[in-house]
Write a protein that holds these residues in place. Sequence first.
Motif, PDB file in Angstrom:
ATOM      1  N   GLY A  46       0.826  -1.203   0.000  1.00 57.24           N
ATOM      2  CA  GLY A  46       0.000   0.000   0.000  1.00 57.24           C
ATOM      3  C   GLY A  46       0.863   1.257   0.000  1.00 57.24           C
ATOM      4  N   LYS A  47       0.212   2.372   0.232  1.00 61.59           N
ATOM      5  CA  LYS A  47       0.945   3.643   0.256  1.00 61.59           C
ATOM      6  C   LYS A  47       1.763   3.800   1.531  1.00 61.59           C
ATOM      7  N   MET A  48       1.413   3.047   2.581  1.00 55.09           N
ATOM      8  CA  MET A  48       2.117   3.059   3.863  1.00 55.09           C
ATOM      9  C   MET A  48       2.042   4.416   4.573  1.00 55.09           C
ATOM     10  N   ASN A  49       1.085   5.251   4.197  1.00 48.25           N
ATOM     11  CA  ASN A  49       1.005   6.576   4.810  1.00 48.25           C
ATOM     12  C   ASN A  49       0.727   6.512   6.307  1.00 48.25           C
ATOM     13  N   ARG A  50      -0.089   5.561   6.731  1.00 46.79           N
ATOM     14  CA  ARG A  50      -0.402   5.466   8.154  1.00 46.79           C
ATOM     15  C   ARG A  50       0.836   5.090   8.955  1.00 46.79           C
ATOM     16  N   GLY A  51       1.541   4.084   8.477  1.00 47.04           N
ATOM     17  CA  GLY A  51       2.744   3.652   9.185  1.00 47.04           C
ATOM     18  C   GLY A  51       3.836   4.701   9.183  1.00 47.04           C
ATOM     19  N   LEU A  52       4.064   5.297   8.033  1.00 47.24           N
ATOM     20  CA  LEU A  52       5.094   6.337   7.939  1.00 47.24           C
ATOM     21  C   LEU A  52       4.731   7.550   8.784  1.00 47.24           C
ATOM     22  N   SER A  53       3.454   7.792   8.981  1.00 49.94           N
ATOM     23  CA  SER A  53       3.040   8.936   9.785  1.00 49.94           C
ATOM     24  C   SER A  53       3.434   8.782  11.249  1.00 49.94           C
ATOM     25  N   VAL A  54       3.529   7.550  11.724  1.00 49.50           N
ATOM     26  CA  VAL A  54       4.020   7.337  13.086  1.00 49.50           C
ATOM     27  C   VAL A  54       5.465   7.830  13.177  1.00 49.50           C
ATOM     28  N   LYS A 324       2.587  24.110  22.604  1.00 49.99           N
ATOM     29  CA  LYS A 324       3.292  23.519  23.740  1.00 49.99           C
ATOM     30  C   LYS A 324       2.758  22.124  24.032  1.00 49.99           C
ATOM     31  N   GLN A 325       1.525  21.871  23.590  1.00 49.82           N
ATOM     32  CA  GLN A 325       0.916  20.553  23.776  1.00 49.82           C
ATOM     33  C   GLN A 325       1.317  19.610  22.635  1.00 49.82           C
ATOM     34  N   VAL A 326       1.094  20.055  21.394  1.00 51.09           N
ATOM     35  CA  VAL A 326       1.443  19.258  20.212  1.00 51.09           C
ATOM     36  C   VAL A 326       1.961  20.205  19.126  1.00 51.09           C
ATOM     37  N   LYS A 327       3.117  19.905  18.579  1.00 54.78           N
ATOM     38  CA  LYS A 327       3.695  20.768  17.549  1.00 54.78           C
ATOM     39  C   LYS A 327       2.844  20.756  16.279  1.00 54.78           C
ATOM     40  N   HIS A 328       2.629  21.930  15.725  1.00 52.29           N
ATOM     41  CA  HIS A 328       1.786  22.076  14.542  1.00 52.29           C
ATOM     42  C   HIS A 328       2.306  21.272  13.354  1.00 52.29           C
ATOM     43  N   ASP A 329       3.616  21.108  13.258  1.00 57.98           N
ATOM     44  CA  ASP A 329       4.187  20.390  12.110  1.00 57.98           C
ATOM     45  C   ASP A 329       3.689  18.952  12.021  1.00 57.98           C
ATOM     46  N   VAL A 330       3.283  18.378  13.142  1.00 58.56           N
ATOM     47  CA  VAL A 330       2.720  17.014  13.128  1.00 58.56           C
ATOM     48  C   VAL A 330       1.482  16.989  12.231  1.00 58.56           C
ATOM     49  N   PHE A 331       0.633  17.985  12.371  1.00 55.02           N
ATOM     50  CA  PHE A 331      -0.619  18.038  11.615  1.00 55.02           C
ATOM     51  C   PHE A 331      -0.394  18.498  10.182  1.00 55.02           C
ATOM     52  N   ILE A 332       0.487  19.460  10.004  1.00 54.77           N
ATOM     53  CA  ILE A 332       0.754  19.997   8.670  1.00 54.77           C
ATOM     54  C   ILE A 332       1.281  18.903   7.748  1.00 54.77           C
ATOM     55  N   ALA A 333       2.098  17.997   8.306  1.00 56.56           N
ATOM     56  CA  ALA A 333       2.616  16.886   7.507  1.00 56.56           C
ATOM     57  C   ALA A 333       1.477  16.024   6.969  1.00 56.56           C
ATOM     58  N   PHE A 334       0.448  15.802   7.784  1.00 57.05           N
ATOM     59  CA  PHE A 334      -0.716  15.031   7.345  1.00 57.05           C
ATOM     60  C   PHE A 334      -1.463  15.754   6.229  1.00 57.05           C
ATOM     61  N   VAL A 335      -1.703  17.031   6.449  1.00 57.34           N
ATOM     62  CA  VAL A 335      -2.453  17.814   5.463  1.00 57.34           C
ATOM     63  C   VAL A 335      -1.737  17.801   4.115  1.00 57.34           C
ATOM     64  N   ASP A 336      -0.442  17.987   4.144  1.00 61.84           N
ATOM     65  CA  ASP A 336       0.336  18.027   2.900  1.00 61.84           C
ATOM     66  C   ASP A 336       0.254  16.707   2.136  1.00 61.84           C
ATOM     67  N   LYS A 337       0.125  15.595   2.874  1.00 66.59           N
ATOM     68  CA  LYS A 337       0.063  14.284   2.223  1.00 66.59           C
ATOM     69  C   LYS A 337      -1.255  14.056   1.482  1.00 66.59           C
ATOM     70  N   ILE A 338      -2.335  14.597   2.005  1.00 67.56           N
ATOM     71  CA  ILE A 338      -3.637  14.221   1.440  1.00 67.56           C
ATOM     72  C   ILE A 338      -4.306  15.314   0.615  1.00 67.56           C
ATOM     73  N   TYR A 339      -3.865  16.555   0.756  1.00 73.05           N
ATOM     74  CA  TYR A 339      -4.524  17.633   0.021  1.00 73.05           C
ATOM     75  C   TYR A 339      -4.404  17.400  -1.491  1.00 73.05           C
ATOM     76  N   LYS A 340      -5.553  17.320  -2.156  1.00 72.76           N
ATOM     77  CA  LYS A 340      -5.635  17.104  -3.598  1.00 72.76           C
ATOM     78  C   LYS A 340      -4.937  15.825  -4.068  1.00 72.76           C
ATOM     79  N   ARG A 341      -4.950  14.789  -3.220  1.00 73.74           N
ATOM     80  CA  ARG A 341      -4.349  13.513  -3.635  1.00 73.74           C
ATOM     81  C   ARG A 341      -5.177  12.879  -4.749  1.00 73.74           C
ATOM     82  N   THR A 342      -4.547  11.989  -5.497  1.00 69.01           N
ATOM     83  CA  THR A 342      -5.223  11.310  -6.623  1.00 69.01           C
ATOM     84  C   THR A 342      -5.289   9.802  -6.415  1.00 69.01           C
ATOM     85  N   LYS A 343      -4.770   9.329  -5.260  1.00 70.08           N
ATOM     86  CA  LYS A 343      -4.828   7.887  -4.991  1.00 70.08           C
ATOM     87  C   LYS A 343      -4.796   7.635  -3.502  1.00 70.08           C
TER      88      LYS A 343
END
Length: 343
Positions: A46-54, A324-343
């Motif tokens: 698969g794309k392994m996005n879930r695993g790589l996201s860890v 201070k609770q959770v770094k924003h880059d954690v979420f931005i990485a997710f958004v960048d992966k899926i925004y306007k994806r084609t698969k």
Amino acid sequence: MDRRTAFNELFDKLQAEFIDEIRTYQMPDDAIDWITRMINHTVPGGKMNRGLSVVDSFLVLSGGKATEDELVKARVLGWCVEWLQAFFLVADDIMDQSITRRNKPCWYRVEGVGPTAINDSFILESAIYFYLKKYFRQEPYYVDLLELFHEVTLQTEIGQLLDLITAPEDHVDFTKFSLDKYKKIVLYKTAFYSFYLPVASAMRMSGITSETAYQQAKSVLLPLGEYFQTQDDYLDCYGDPEVIGKIGTDIEDNKCSWLINKALEKASPEQRKLLEENYGKKNADSVAVVKQIYKDLKLEESYKAYEEESYALVRKLIDQVDEKQVKHDVFIAFVDKIYKRTK
């Protein structure tokens, strides 16, 4: 070595460790061969996005200062998420009578497999807890990981149940459909395991114990999961099977998808009647009728507008998280992966 290569290279080691564990049960060679073939068919590819996201989330949370041992553990956790995904997909494909998965026949459709795939899905799930015990038993967050995986598994199974009873394959009843019902299904069936689980796993590894931090993570990741599943529904109808790795069957399977719910909101009485007569029918002519109505209602344009609105909303939610609770880059990485994806 890039992050994807390092992640993929761990698969063979993990598979061998699980097979060695099965050998301790004094299983005959044909059972060992079956499990090996089954894992090779269902887990990688698969794309392994879930695993790589860890791994990606842990790197962000550690400030890029992770040790090699920590990176290995993060990759193991990532593979646990991928094994969970494989468990869900093997079972889901049977329930949906799907044809292909990741450009291959679904496991239950492989010659000689059939309903044995149900038991195989259980074996895939059990592997997760073998790895968690082997790699994390001595860690202070071990029980937290066990509870996290068990909780998210139940949430996903409840979401699958809601999906199945809302839209059984053999009975179309649009009175059960609504965008609110759709959002509930998506929340439990997809968002928790695809988005919250990878980040929460990395947070546990990072030593984050504040319940507020986990609630703030959910405030972003669950809406992001809804957006992702709506993308999936769109791609099921409009995506290229060669690109997305499967033949879309949501129309034939009477799925309570975003597209049909949006169509029901916009349809004229005549169009609704045609949808009732053709939705959930396993023949090409009926599928063509439904797709023509989608075209007439300009659902592609509706989806594209939804995508932009969802992207803007998620970015706003990220800005509201206390860094201070959770770094924003954690979420931005997710958004960048899926925004306007084609698969």
